[in-house]
Enzyme design. Structure first.
Site, PDB file in Angstrom:
ATOM      1  N   ARG A 102      -0.808  -9.173  13.636  1.00 30.34           N
ATOM      2  CA  ARG A 102      -1.428  -8.237  12.533  1.00 30.34           C
ATOM      3  C   ARG A 102      -2.322  -8.778  11.414  1.00 30.34           C
ATOM      4  NH1 ARG A 102       3.893  -5.669  10.897  1.00 30.34           N
ATOM      5  NH2 ARG A 102       3.066  -4.173   9.734  1.00 30.34           N
ATOM      6  N   ARG A 150      11.458  -6.616   5.288  1.00 34.42           N
ATOM      7  CA  ARG A 150      11.352  -5.164   5.608  1.00 34.42           C
ATOM      8  C   ARG A 150      11.806  -5.019   6.963  1.00 34.42           C
ATOM      9  NH1 ARG A 150       5.535  -2.180   5.267  1.00 34.42           N
ATOM     10  NH2 ARG A 150       5.375  -3.084   7.323  1.00 34.42           N
ATOM     11  N   LYS A 190       0.686  -1.134   0.054  1.00 44.32           N
ATOM     12  CA  LYS A 190       0.058   0.075  -0.088  1.00 44.32           C
ATOM     13  C   LYS A 190       0.898   1.206  -0.078  1.00 44.32           C
ATOM     14  CE  LYS A 190      -2.256  -0.934   3.961  1.00 44.32           C
ATOM     15  NZ  LYS A 190      -1.803  -2.329   4.305  1.00 44.32           N
ATOM     16  N   ARG A 233      -9.685   0.771   8.733  1.00 40.59           N
ATOM     17  CA  ARG A 233      -9.105  -0.523   9.013  1.00 40.59           C
ATOM     18  C   ARG A 233     -10.551  -1.419   9.915  1.00 40.59           C
ATOM     19  NH1 ARG A 233      -3.429   0.440   8.875  1.00 40.59           N
ATOM     20  NH2 ARG A 233      -2.225  -1.612   9.012  1.00 40.59           N
ATOM     21  N   ARG A 249      11.728  -1.625  11.247  1.00 38.08           N
ATOM     22  CA  ARG A 249      10.643  -1.407  11.971  1.00 38.08           C
ATOM     23  C   ARG A 249      10.280  -2.469  12.911  1.00 38.08           C
ATOM     24  NH1 ARG A 249       5.125  -0.009   8.293  1.00 38.08           N
ATOM     25  NH2 ARG A 249       3.922  -1.148   9.817  1.00 38.08           N
TER      26      ARG A 249
HETATM   27  P1  AMP Z   1       0.675   0.491   8.931  1.00 38.05           P
HETATM   28  O1  AMP Z   1       1.846   1.184   8.737  1.00 38.05           O
HETATM   29  O2  AMP Z   1      -0.343   0.939   8.138  1.00 38.05           O
HETATM   30  O3  AMP Z   1       0.880  -0.918   8.700  1.00 38.05           O
HETATM   31  O4  AMP Z   1      -0.061   0.475  10.574  1.00 38.05           O
HETATM   32  C1  AMP Z   1       1.015   0.116  11.534  1.00 38.05           C
HETATM   33  C2  AMP Z   1       0.042   0.175  12.854  1.00 38.05           C
HETATM   34  O5  AMP Z   1      -0.253   1.214  13.178  1.00 38.05           O
HETATM   35  C3  AMP Z   1      -0.909  -0.878  12.627  1.00 38.05           C
HETATM   36  O6  AMP Z   1      -0.601  -2.161  12.968  1.00 38.05           O
HETATM   37  C4  AMP Z   1      -1.812  -0.274  13.780  1.00 38.05           C
HETATM   38  O7  AMP Z   1      -1.380  -0.606  15.139  1.00 38.05           O
HETATM   39  C5  AMP Z   1      -1.668   1.159  13.759  1.00 38.05           C
HETATM   40  N1  AMP Z   1      -2.746   1.339  12.738  1.00 38.05           N
HETATM   41  C6  AMP Z   1      -2.543   2.440  11.476  1.00 38.05           C
HETATM   42  N2  AMP Z   1      -3.449   2.532  10.829  1.00 38.05           N
HETATM   43  C7  AMP Z   1      -4.434   2.452  11.739  1.00 38.05           C
HETATM   44  C8  AMP Z   1      -5.859   2.526  11.851  1.00 38.05           C
HETATM   45  N3  AMP Z   1      -6.562   3.160  10.763  1.00 38.05           N
HETATM   46  N4  AMP Z   1      -6.509   2.143  12.811  1.00 38.05           N
HETATM   47  C9  AMP Z   1      -6.176   1.499  13.912  1.00 38.05           C
HETATM   48  N5  AMP Z   1      -4.735   1.424  13.771  1.00 38.05           N
HETATM   49  C10 AMP Z   1      -3.993   1.861  12.986  1.00 38.05           C
END
Ligand code: AMP
Length: 190
Positions: A145, A128, A14, A89, A134
């Protein structure tokens, strides 16, 4: 405005594709994950709260996320459109996004679902993690996740199908091939 929701499991690409879309179509990019990681880096109160959830592979509570999203969205001036990366999400977030946009006489133009098999997702995330350090890209958190994705996030596929905004994209292949498919889909709604 052209408002694109880019959707998919962790590791589906994404972020990478969002950057290209934002460049090609001149859209503002909101990555909720990036917003939260910046808060953590700056050691803000929000960052401290977010870290607890992110390290456990859990989602940040909806109300908090929805407020953050609205404030970032409203910070864009004279925007041509927005790419929503990592939001919504949950069904509650999708409802809230629809309402937030409607309140501003806007709507989602298309939802792109990047499909990647689970083994490939795990492989990409582990790589990654090694490359970037990260913190949530470790084996244990990745598994959590993916469970969260399958239980809380995947139901959005049917939600967006009902809205007639759903568009499936094969997320396996070269970055260029995938971007070509995405561009075609976006051009069909522009
Ligand atoms: P990402 O970088 O999009 O994979 O997000 C990393 C982490 O941030 C996720 O595993 C969640 O813990 C948190 N997070 C990101 N976006 C959201 C969202 N829209 N709702 C809730 N938690 C989020």
């Amino acid at each position: 405005m052209l408002n694109v929701v880019i959707f998919g499991a962790p590791g589906s690409g994404k972020g990478t594709q969002s950057e290209r879309i934002s460049e090609k179509y001149g859209l503002n990019h909101i990555s909720t994950g990036d917003v939260l990681r910046a808060e953590i880096k700056n050691n803000t109160e929000l960052g401290k709260t977010a870290k607890g959830y992110i390290d456990q592979g859990q989602l940040i509570p909806d109300e908090l996320m929805i407020d953050i999203l609205a404030s970032v969205f409203d910070s864009f001036k004279e925007s041509k459109g927005v790419i929503f990366d990592g939001f919504p999400r949950t069904i509650a977030q999708a409802d809230a996004l629809k309402k937030m946009l409607a309140d501003r006489s806007q709507k989602v133009s298309i939802m792109l679902d990047l499909k990647v098999p689970e083994e490939e997702l795990i492989d990409r995330l582990l790589k990654r993690g090694l490359a970037t350090g990260r913190a949530d890209d470790n084996e244990e958190t990745i598994q959590k996740r993916l469970v969260v994705y399958n239980t809380q996030t995947a139901p959005l596929i049917d939600w967006y199908k009902e809205e007639k905004l759903y568009h499936k994209i094969d997320g396996v292949g070269s970055m260029e091939e995938i971007f070509e498919d995405i561009s075609q889909a976006i051009n069909s709604v522009k």
